[in-house]
Design an enzyme around this catalytic site. Structure first.
Site, PDB file in Angstrom:
ATOM      1  N   HIS A  17      33.096 -27.861 -25.687  1.00 41.41           N
ATOM      2  CA  HIS A  17      31.952 -29.028 -25.969  1.00 41.41           C
ATOM      3  C   HIS A  17      30.528 -27.880 -26.493  1.00 41.41           C
ATOM      4  CE1 HIS A  17      34.344 -32.178 -23.811  1.00 41.41           C
ATOM      5  NE2 HIS A  17      33.950 -32.707 -24.822  1.00 41.41           N
TER       6      HIS A  17
ATOM      7  N   ARG B  87      40.995 -37.875 -36.287  1.00 39.55           N
ATOM      8  CA  ARG B  87      42.381 -37.083 -35.948  1.00 39.55           C
ATOM      9  C   ARG B  87      42.315 -37.948 -34.384  1.00 39.55           C
ATOM     10  NH1 ARG B  87      40.348 -32.882 -38.504  1.00 39.55           N
ATOM     11  NH2 ARG B  87      42.455 -31.516 -39.506  1.00 39.55           N
TER      12      ARG B  87
ATOM     13  N   ARG C 129      44.510 -42.198 -37.974  1.00 41.64           N
ATOM     14  CA  ARG C 129      46.052 -41.231 -37.889  1.00 41.64           C
ATOM     15  C   ARG C 129      46.209 -41.340 -37.144  1.00 41.64           C
ATOM     16  NH1 ARG C 129      46.724 -35.388 -39.424  1.00 41.64           N
ATOM     17  NH2 ARG C 129      45.947 -35.579 -36.648  1.00 41.64           N
TER      18      ARG C 129
ATOM     19  N   GLU D 218      52.576 -33.344 -45.764  1.00 42.59           N
ATOM     20  CA  GLU D 218      52.557 -31.822 -45.192  1.00 42.59           C
ATOM     21  C   GLU D 218      53.866 -31.012 -44.819  1.00 42.59           C
ATOM     22  OE1 GLU D 218      49.968 -32.527 -41.438  1.00 42.59           O
ATOM     23  OE2 GLU D 218      50.796 -34.318 -40.855  1.00 42.59           O
TER      24      GLU D 218
ATOM     25  N   ASN E 289      46.948 -27.865 -44.069  1.00 44.82           N
ATOM     26  CA  ASN E 289      46.688 -27.533 -43.207  1.00 44.82           C
ATOM     27  C   ASN E 289      48.089 -26.825 -42.596  1.00 44.82           C
ATOM     28  OD1 ASN E 289      43.709 -27.388 -43.509  1.00 44.82           O
ATOM     29  ND2 ASN E 289      43.989 -28.845 -41.668  1.00 44.82           N
ATOM     30  N   ASP E 290      49.013 -27.903 -42.703  1.00 44.22           N
ATOM     31  CA  ASP E 290      49.903 -27.932 -42.295  1.00 44.22           C
ATOM     32  C   ASP E 290      51.105 -27.783 -43.665  1.00 44.22           C
ATOM     33  OD1 ASP E 290      50.312 -28.566 -39.558  1.00 44.22           O
ATOM     34  OD2 ASP E 290      49.766 -29.577 -39.359  1.00 44.22           O
TER      35      ASP E 290
ATOM     36  N   ARG F 255      50.282 -21.452 -37.604  1.00 43.87           N
ATOM     37  CA  ARG F 255      48.360 -21.882 -38.470  1.00 43.87           C
ATOM     38  C   ARG F 255      47.789 -20.878 -37.194  1.00 43.87           C
ATOM     39  NH1 ARG F 255      47.750 -28.040 -38.549  1.00 43.87           N
ATOM     40  NH2 ARG F 255      45.638 -27.880 -38.247  1.00 43.87           N
TER      41      ARG F 255
ATOM     42  N   CYS G 266      43.210 -34.296 -47.479  1.00 48.62           N
ATOM     43  CA  CYS G 266      42.488 -34.121 -45.907  1.00 48.62           C
ATOM     44  C   CYS G 266      42.203 -32.709 -45.332  1.00 48.62           C
ATOM     45  CB  CYS G 266      42.437 -34.621 -45.447  1.00 48.62           C
ATOM     46  SG  CYS G 266      44.152 -35.081 -44.490  1.00 48.62           S
TER      47      CYS G 266
HETATM   48  C1  PEP Z   1      46.719 -31.233 -42.176  1.00 47.21           C
HETATM   49  O1  PEP Z   1      47.728 -30.920 -41.538  1.00 47.21           O
HETATM   50  O2  PEP Z   1      45.995 -30.338 -43.087  1.00 47.21           O
HETATM   51  C2  PEP Z   1      46.485 -32.220 -42.019  1.00 47.21           C
HETATM   52  C3  PEP Z   1      44.754 -32.190 -42.133  1.00 47.21           C
HETATM   53  O3  PEP Z   1      46.550 -32.095 -40.048  1.00 47.21           O
HETATM   54  P1  PEP Z   1      45.560 -31.715 -39.134  1.00 47.21           P
HETATM   55  O4  PEP Z   1      44.722 -30.442 -39.263  1.00 47.21           O
HETATM   56  O5  PEP Z   1      45.394 -32.509 -37.923  1.00 47.21           O
HETATM   57  O6  PEP Z   1      47.145 -31.003 -38.397  1.00 47.21           O
HETATM   58 MG    MG Z   2      48.518 -31.587 -39.952  1.00 51.60          MG
END
Ligand code: PEP
Ligand code: MG
Length: 636
Positions: A250, A357, A393, A492, A515-516, A526, A563
């Protein structure tokens, strides 16, 4: 900076590998032109000892932490001391006095709670993220885990209230430590902070009144609770640094909303810095410099002036549309985790929310939220943002975001386990509850529905069946809703890329989650530091995958957005545009800089560069090409 960095690396190695005695380190430090970078993770010796030696030799000390909020500030340190709160003595309470001891505890809770309520009342609406967190703390005062357990401990162990409270907090810390998820882990901080407020009343410790500080200083604290940060007067406090706190804490969230430079997670800031030490806080790189040399001061003064000018310039032009020099409009959306972030969506002039999210609403509770609770949250967001579009989402828990009340079975490979839509299709009652809340909220604004982790056509079909069930239930319940909303899926996992054409025939839009996609395509966890150097968005495999997704979407006439974090990094904008992306979603703080880049790009050139990049086989070739072409544009 490079020069400093290379010296720091040498010192880290010396500390980590050889674990030399403190005096030796100081010597190494002097040889390294009086610059020392201490990374406590790597140090196997008592680092505070080293700091004393360095200090006695007037050596400049650099400590690395975690970026709280970007920017640079220079000033005198002010230690926020909570004397007494950490020194707790244990003593026995005889049976006849137990009730009295419990009442003493209850009294302290009441006083701390009343004080807390007053703080909330005194805040204005600009600090809505603060208010929300403080309200969470309000509930914690009477939380079973803290309140009831402490009373039980006083009763069962026949000990004083301070000791009982400390025992309960220590147990909570231990329990949370076993959880891997950093966000959840950081929630223990809330418990610790509330307990500290109660403890102050129990032991009669002097409260630290941050609002009473009447000089321009940089706060140095072990931790700053939301109640503390809410007292920060931006005219006086230049920045802050803390021992605790991570990216998802936080304190981190608030640091960004206050927009003052801060570095968190320094571990030993309070023991390394002394009152009135001159301090440089570089929130952008996550370092602090104690007692900087004149040369360093001069360099950072210059850096600060340039940074401030740059931010002012970006803000001044941020109302302008994200249109390229040849007139192509790019839609810039924000990624958010909490409804409270709607303010920053508006402040940064985002075109809407490209990724909400929703799992964070679940992580904050101790049970699954009800349809009504979810509906109210989503509606609250729409009330703030309509007519801007909002992509919600559905729940993406498990993997690295574990909901601890779920008691899920331990998985050997959680990232490859019951995550995202897989979980939702197994626990359809939870999924349908969320879909119903989203469809109800959709009658109040412009919503798109996004499903994470889709890996096969069957899952899309199953999702649709569950949406149909949610609609039937809503009709039966005579509730107002709107099911005429676009349905999209996250791209993803590699199978989604390979099957993109087939998937495109079944949904209204794609959202590429790099990201995934990077994690699963390049087989890189990750969270694993050891392979972090391989986690590269500009890997040719990733670029070619995005191209394939774009082609499939174009052929089937559906929209694509991106995203993942990749979309918020200025370096990647030319290639993403060149691949044909017209919508990018990122953390809202990145929007001004990304907008600036876009306004200086020519889409015809980015297309040409993209076709060249698609023929390259290595990350370095791709980076060099982009660097050569866009270096001046990327410089602040
Ligand atoms: C992603 O995987 O790029 C994504 C935006 O989802 P998260 O980071 O919440 O897994
Ligand atoms: Mg993801």
């Amino acid at each position: 900076m490079e020069k400093i960095l290379s010296q720091k690396v040498t010192i880290i190695n010396e500390l980590g590998i050889h674990a030399r005695p403190a005096a030796m380190i100081a010597k190494i430090a002097s040889n390294a032109q009086k610059l020392v970078w201490i990374e406590y993770d790597h140090a196997m010796i008592d680092a505070s000892n080293i700091i004393d030696i360095l200090r006695s030799q007037s050596i400049e000390i650099i400590i690395k932490g975690i970026t709280g909020s970007p920017g640079i500030c220079i000033g005198k340190a002010y230690i926020v001391d909570r004397e007494g709160v950490n020194i707790i003595k244990k003593y026995c309470i005889l049976s006849p006095s137990i009730k009295q001891e419990i009442n003493r505890f209850k009294n302290a809770v009441k006083k701390a709670k009343d004080e807390h309520a007053l703080i909330i009342k005194s805040l204005n609406n600009d600090l809505s993220s603060h208010i929300n967190i403080l309200e969470t703390h309000m509930v914690l005062f009477k939380d079973k885990m803290l309140y009831k357990k402490t009373i039980d401990t006083i009763y069962n162990d026949k000990v004083n209230a301070e000791w009982a409270l400390k025992k309960v907090v220590d147990q909570a810390k231990f329990m949370f430590q076993k959880i891997d998820d950093p966000y959840l882990k950081s929630r223990v901080t809330d418990i610790v902070q509330v307990a500290e407020q109660i403890m102050r009343y129990l032991i009669g410790a002097q409260d630290v009144k941050i609002s009473d500080i009447n000089k321009r200083v940089i706060l140095v604290a072990h931790d700053l609770s939301p109640a503390d940060t809410s007292q920060i007067n931006l005219k006086r406090i230049k920045g802050f640094v803390t021992d605790l706190g991570g990216k998802d804490s936080h304190t981190g969230i608030i640091a960004k909303s206050l927009k003052i430079p801060s570095v968190l997670g320094l571990e030993k800031a309070t023991t390394s810095v002394k009152n009135d030490d001159i301090l440089i806080v570089d929130g952008t790189t996550g370092v602090i410099i104690i007692n900087p040399s004149e040369n360093t001061l001069f360099k950072y003064e210059e850096k600060r002036t340039n940074y401030d000018k740059y931010i002012a310039l970006l803000a001044r032009n941020n109302h302008l549309p994200a249109v390229t020099v040849d007139g192509k409009k790019i839609t810039l959306m924000a990624n958010i985790e909490l409804v409270e972030e709607a303010v920053s969506v508006i402040d940064n002039v985002a075109d809407g929310v490209g990724l909400f999210r929703t799992e964070f609403l679940y992580l904050d509770l101790k049970r699954f939220p009800t349809e009504e609770e979810l509906f109210n949250k989503y509606k609250e967001l729409l009330d703030l943002l309509t007519p801007k579009p909002v992509t919600i989402r559905t729940l993406d828990i498990n993997g690295d975001k574990v909901v601890f009340y779920l008691n899920s079975k331990e998985e050997t490979n959680p990232a490859l386990g019951l995550r995202g839509v897989r979980f939702c299709l197994k626990r359809t009652e939870i999924f349908i509850t969320q879909i119903k809340a989203i469809l109800r909220a959709a009658s109040f604004g412009n919503i798109k529905l996004l499903i994470p982790m889709i890996s096969c056509v069957e899952e899309i079909n199953d999702v649709k069946k569950n949406i149909a069930k949610a609609v039937i239930e809503l009709r039966k319940e005579n509730k107002i809703f709107n099911d005429n909303i676009p349905l999209g899926i996250m791209i993803e996992v590699p199978s989604a890329v390979i099957m993109a054409e087939e998937f495109a025939q079944n949904v209204d839009f794609f959202s590429i989650g790099t990201n995934d996609l990077i994690q699963y395509s390049l087989a890189i966890d990750r969270k694993n530091r050891q392979v972090a150097h391989l986690y590269q968005a500009l890997n040719p495999a990733i670029i070619r995958m995005i191209k394939k997704v774009m082609d499939a979407a174009k052929k089937n006439g559906i929209d694509v957005t991106i995203c993942g974090e990749m979309a918020g990094d200025p370096v990647n904008i030319p290639i993403l545009m060149g691949l044909g992306l017209k919508e990018l979603s990122m953390n809202s703080g990145s929007i001004p800089i990304v907008k600036k880049i876009i306004r200086n790009l020519d889409s015809r050139e980015t297309e040409k560069i993209a076709s060249k990049i698609l023929k390259k086989n290595t990350v370095s070739e791709i980076s060099n090409l982009l660097q050569k072409k866009y270096k001046s544009l990327m410089q602040a």
